[in-house]
Each structure stands twice: as structure tokens, then as C-alpha cells.
Design a protein around this motif. Structure first.
Motif, PDB file in Angstrom:
ATOM      1  N   PRO A   1     -24.475  68.699 -36.460  1.00  0.00           N
ATOM      2  CA  PRO A   1     -24.859  68.948 -37.850  1.00  0.00           C
ATOM      3  C   PRO A   1     -23.679  69.526 -38.642  1.00  0.00           C
ATOM      4  O   PRO A   1     -22.958  70.388 -38.151  1.00  0.00           O
ATOM      5  N   VAL A   2     -23.503  69.022 -39.861  1.00  0.00           N
ATOM      6  CA  VAL A   2     -22.398  69.440 -40.720  1.00  0.00           C
ATOM      7  C   VAL A   2     -22.947  69.819 -42.087  1.00  0.00           C
ATOM      8  O   VAL A   2     -23.789  69.105 -42.643  1.00  0.00           O
ATOM      9  N   VAL A   3     -22.460  70.925 -42.624  1.00  0.00           N
ATOM     10  CA  VAL A   3     -22.758  71.316 -44.002  1.00  0.00           C
ATOM     11  C   VAL A   3     -21.411  71.487 -44.692  1.00  0.00           C
ATOM     12  O   VAL A   3     -20.639  72.386 -44.359  1.00  0.00           O
ATOM     13  N   LEU A   4     -21.119  70.597 -45.620  1.00  0.00           N
ATOM     14  CA  LEU A   4     -19.843  70.598 -46.325  1.00  0.00           C
ATOM     15  C   LEU A   4     -20.061  69.991 -47.697  1.00  0.00           C
ATOM     16  O   LEU A   4     -20.512  68.841 -47.806  1.00  0.00           O
ATOM     17  N   ALA A   5     -19.780  70.744 -48.743  1.00  0.00           N
ATOM     18  CA  ALA A   5     -19.992  70.258 -50.104  1.00  0.00           C
ATOM     19  C   ALA A   5     -19.095  69.056 -50.386  1.00  0.00           C
ATOM     20  O   ALA A   5     -17.954  68.996 -49.944  1.00  0.00           O
ATOM     21  N   GLY A   6     -19.631  68.111 -51.113  1.00  0.00           N
ATOM     22  CA  GLY A   6     -18.839  66.978 -51.571  1.00  0.00           C
ATOM     23  C   GLY A   6     -18.827  65.814 -50.607  1.00  0.00           C
ATOM     24  O   GLY A   6     -19.551  65.767 -49.621  1.00  0.00           O
ATOM     25  N   ASN A   7     -17.963  64.877 -50.933  1.00  0.00           N
ATOM     26  CA  ASN A   7     -17.820  63.668 -50.143  1.00  0.00           C
ATOM     27  C   ASN A   7     -16.598  63.745 -49.245  1.00  0.00           C
ATOM     28  O   ASN A   7     -15.763  64.631 -49.387  1.00  0.00           O
ATOM     29  N   VAL A   8     -16.489  62.793 -48.353  1.00  0.00           N
ATOM     30  CA  VAL A   8     -15.413  62.747 -47.368  1.00  0.00           C
ATOM     31  C   VAL A   8     -14.165  62.103 -47.965  1.00  0.00           C
ATOM     32  O   VAL A   8     -14.235  61.058 -48.604  1.00  0.00           O
ATOM     33  N   LYS A   9     -13.028  62.758 -47.743  1.00  0.00           N
ATOM     34  CA  LYS A   9     -11.730  62.155 -48.076  1.00  0.00           C
ATOM     35  C   LYS A   9     -11.101  61.559 -46.824  1.00  0.00           C
ATOM     36  O   LYS A   9     -10.481  60.508 -46.860  1.00  0.00           O
ATOM     37  N   ASP A  10     -11.267  62.253 -45.677  1.00  0.00           N
ATOM     38  CA  ASP A  10     -10.657  61.797 -44.428  1.00  0.00           C
ATOM     39  C   ASP A  10     -11.483  62.302 -43.250  1.00  0.00           C
ATOM     40  O   ASP A  10     -12.042  63.396 -43.313  1.00  0.00           O
ATOM     41  N   VAL A  11     -11.559  61.488 -42.200  1.00  0.00           N
ATOM     42  CA  VAL A  11     -12.268  61.861 -40.969  1.00  0.00           C
ATOM     43  C   VAL A  11     -11.341  61.631 -39.783  1.00  0.00           C
ATOM     44  O   VAL A  11     -10.691  60.590 -39.685  1.00  0.00           O
ATOM     45  N   ASN A  12     -11.297  62.603 -38.890  1.00  0.00           N
ATOM     46  CA  ASN A  12     -10.655  62.452 -37.588  1.00  0.00           C
ATOM     47  C   ASN A  12     -11.696  62.799 -36.541  1.00  0.00           C
ATOM     48  O   ASN A  12     -12.535  63.676 -36.755  1.00  0.00           O
ATOM     49  N   LEU A  13     -11.648  62.113 -35.415  1.00  0.00           N
ATOM     50  CA  LEU A  13     -12.554  62.386 -34.308  1.00  0.00           C
ATOM     51  C   LEU A  13     -11.740  62.946 -33.154  1.00  0.00           C
ATOM     52  O   LEU A  13     -10.722  62.370 -32.772  1.00  0.00           O
ATOM     53  N   SER A  14     -12.190  64.070 -32.619  1.00  0.00           N
ATOM     54  CA  SER A  14     -11.532  64.685 -31.473  1.00  0.00           C
ATOM     55  C   SER A  14     -12.503  64.695 -30.303  1.00  0.00           C
ATOM     56  O   SER A  14     -13.596  65.248 -30.404  1.00  0.00           O
ATOM     57  N   ILE A  15     -12.110  64.038 -29.220  1.00  0.00           N
ATOM     58  CA  ILE A  15     -12.864  64.130 -27.971  1.00  0.00           C
ATOM     59  C   ILE A  15     -12.208  65.286 -27.237  1.00  0.00           C
ATOM     60  O   ILE A  15     -11.090  65.175 -26.754  1.00  0.00           O
ATOM     61  N   ASP A  16     -12.877  66.420 -27.223  1.00  0.00           N
ATOM     62  CA  ASP A  16     -12.287  67.675 -26.795  1.00  0.00           C
ATOM     63  C   ASP A  16     -12.229  67.805 -25.278  1.00  0.00           C
ATOM     64  O   ASP A  16     -12.339  66.816 -24.559  1.00  0.00           O
ATOM     65  N   GLY A  17     -12.088  69.002 -24.829  1.00  0.00           N
ATOM     66  CA  GLY A  17     -12.034  69.319 -23.407  1.00  0.00           C
ATOM     67  C   GLY A  17     -11.124  70.502 -23.192  1.00  0.00           C
ATOM     68  O   GLY A  17     -10.100  70.639 -23.858  1.00  0.00           O
ATOM     69  N   ALA A  18     -11.510  71.378 -22.278  1.00  0.00           N
ATOM     70  CA  ALA A  18     -10.739  72.590 -22.019  1.00  0.00           C
ATOM     71  C   ALA A  18      -9.557  72.326 -21.103  1.00  0.00           C
ATOM     72  O   ALA A  18      -8.453  72.798 -21.343  1.00  0.00           O
ATOM     73  N   THR A  19      -9.786  71.575 -20.037  1.00  0.00           N
ATOM     74  CA  THR A  19      -8.746  71.261 -19.066  1.00  0.00           C
ATOM     75  C   THR A  19      -8.836  69.779 -18.751  1.00  0.00           C
ATOM     76  O   THR A  19      -9.899  69.289 -18.348  1.00  0.00           O
ATOM     77  N   CYS A  20      -7.746  69.065 -18.930  1.00  0.00           N
ATOM     78  CA  CYS A  20      -7.758  67.617 -18.749  1.00  0.00           C
ATOM     79  C   CYS A  20      -7.521  67.238 -17.297  1.00  0.00           C
ATOM     80  O   CYS A  20      -6.653  67.801 -16.629  1.00  0.00           O
ATOM     81  N   SER A  21      -8.317  66.287 -16.836  1.00  0.00           N
ATOM     82  CA  SER A  21      -8.250  65.829 -15.460  1.00  0.00           C
ATOM     83  C   SER A  21      -8.767  64.400 -15.388  1.00  0.00           C
ATOM     84  O   SER A  21      -9.677  64.035 -16.127  1.00  0.00           O
ATOM     85  N   ALA A  22      -8.203  63.611 -14.490  1.00  0.00           N
ATOM     86  CA  ALA A  22      -8.699  62.258 -14.256  1.00  0.00           C
ATOM     87  C   ALA A  22      -9.710  62.231 -13.111  1.00  0.00           C
ATOM     88  O   ALA A  22     -10.165  61.168 -12.714  1.00  0.00           O
ATOM     89  N   THR A  23     -10.103  63.389 -12.625  1.00  0.00           N
ATOM     90  CA  THR A  23     -11.054  63.468 -11.526  1.00  0.00           C
ATOM     91  C   THR A  23     -12.424  62.972 -11.975  1.00  0.00           C
ATOM     92  O   THR A  23     -12.931  63.390 -13.019  1.00  0.00           O
ATOM     93  N   ALA A  24     -13.024  62.090 -11.188  1.00  0.00           N
ATOM     94  CA  ALA A  24     -14.371  61.596 -11.489  1.00  0.00           C
ATOM     95  C   ALA A  24     -15.335  62.768 -11.562  1.00  0.00           C
ATOM     96  O   ALA A  24     -15.306  63.667 -10.723  1.00  0.00           O
ATOM     97  N   GLY A  25     -16.178  62.788 -12.611  1.00  0.00           N
ATOM     98  CA  GLY A  25     -17.173  63.836 -12.768  1.00  0.00           C
ATOM     99  C   GLY A  25     -16.639  65.158 -13.291  1.00  0.00           C
ATOM    100  O   GLY A  25     -17.366  66.148 -13.300  1.00  0.00           O
TER     101      GLY A  25
END
Length: 173
Positions: free
Chosen positions: A23-47
Motif C-alpha cells: 500500500p502506498v499513500v503519495l499525493a499526486g501522480n507518478v513521474k518515475d517508478v523503479n522496482l527494487s527486489i530487495d534482500g538482506a544477504t545475497c546468495s544463489a543457494t536454493a531456498g
């Protein structure tokens, strides 16, 4: 949030799409959007539980972002071959990085700044307030994963800077 597995290996019987809501509450319309797929510690380990999206064979996945008005942009479309996981992955139309569709297995987990599979500028001018959703769908069986952490970075199309007084100098001759 678990991403339901596809029914078989044909790619024509995907699992049900799953939507993680932000959920987002932000006045006005969008000028730009970026998507971040986050994570604390990066690993290629399955699961791995510390990445933004864990999934073996990320090639199985279609990842989309949906705005509050229902506009849907597919940002990742069955990329790579067999790498695992997205972590600290930023999708940005203005990125100097390569398109996310060109990542290679050896680079997993997929970390860094990338151009999205389709332009996030489709959201420009839309209302910012409401429920944004990250949708994941798995098109093949035998590999599973989850949406664990993501952010939508919105730049509003308005400026809240204080109005400066006019500074005008004139000379009459």
C-alpha cells in the motif's frame, strides 16, 4: 509469499499468479517508478530466505508490477537459463546496466541495476496512491520459490519546493 509451481515442463500450464501487495499513500501522480527486489544477504543457494525473490531456475518466472489502477508491466519474462534468486536487484528505465532479460546463469544471484524487460514509464502520469502489487508466476514444474522482499520507488510528478520570490532588476533609460 510462495509462488505456486507450474503444472508440467511444457511452459503452457503455469501455476496461479501470486500478488504481493504494497500500500502506498503519495499525493499526486507518478513521474518515475523503479522496482527494487530487495534482500538482506545475497546468495544463489536454493531456498535462501535472505534474498528478495528466491527461486531455482529463475527462467521459470514471469514477474510483473501492477499499479493501483490495474496497469500491468511485465518486468522480467523467463530470463536466464538456470540461475537462482534475485537480490538487491533494481529495475530502472534510466539504468546504465544491461537489460534484465540478458543476465547469464553464472551471474546468479542476480544483483545490481538493470533495465526492466518492459518500460516502467507505462506508469508515468498515473495516480501514485493505492495498492501496488508485485506479481510472480511460475511457468514450469519442479522448481519453487517465494517473493520475500521488494520496494517500489516512486517519484511524484509534483514539486513541493518553496516558491521563491521573483528577483527582477530593470533600468529605465
Amino acid at each position: 509469499m510462495a509462488i505456486p509451481d507450474g503444472a508440467d515442463l511444457s511452459g503452457t500450464a503455469p501455476g496461479a499468479p501470486v500478488n504481493a501487495t504494497l500500500p502506498v499513500v503519495l499525493a499526486g501522480n507518478v513521474k518515475d517508478v523503479n522496482l527494487s527486489i530487495d534482500g538482506a544477504t545475497c546468495s544463489a543457494t536454493a531456498g535462501s530466505t535472505t534474498v528478495g525473490i528466491d527461486h531455482t531456475f529463475v527462467n521459470d518466472l514471469e514477474i510483473s508490477l501492477r499499479s493501483p489502477d490495474g496497469t500491468l508491466v511485465k518486468v522480467i519474462d523467463n530470463t536466464d537459463g538456470s540461475g537462482n534468486n534475485f537480490c538487491q536487484t533494481v529495475l530502472d528505465d534510466e539504468s546504465a546496466g544491461v537489460n534484465i532479460q540478458t543476465v547469464a546463469t553464472a551471474s546468479a544471484p542476480f544483483t545490481g541495476s538493470f533495465l526492466p524487460g518492459n518500460a516502467l514509464s507505462a506508469f508515468d502520469g498515473l495516480a501514485a496512491t493505492g495498492n501496488w502489487q508485485l506479481q510472480g508466476q511460475d511457468f514450469f514444474s519442479q522448481d519453487t520459490g517465494s517473493i520475500r522482499a521488494f520496494s517500489v520507488v516512486l517519484t511524484p510528478a509534483l514539486c513541493n519546493a518553496a516558491v521563491q520570490p521573483a528577483n527582477l532588476t530593470a533600468t529605465k533609460t
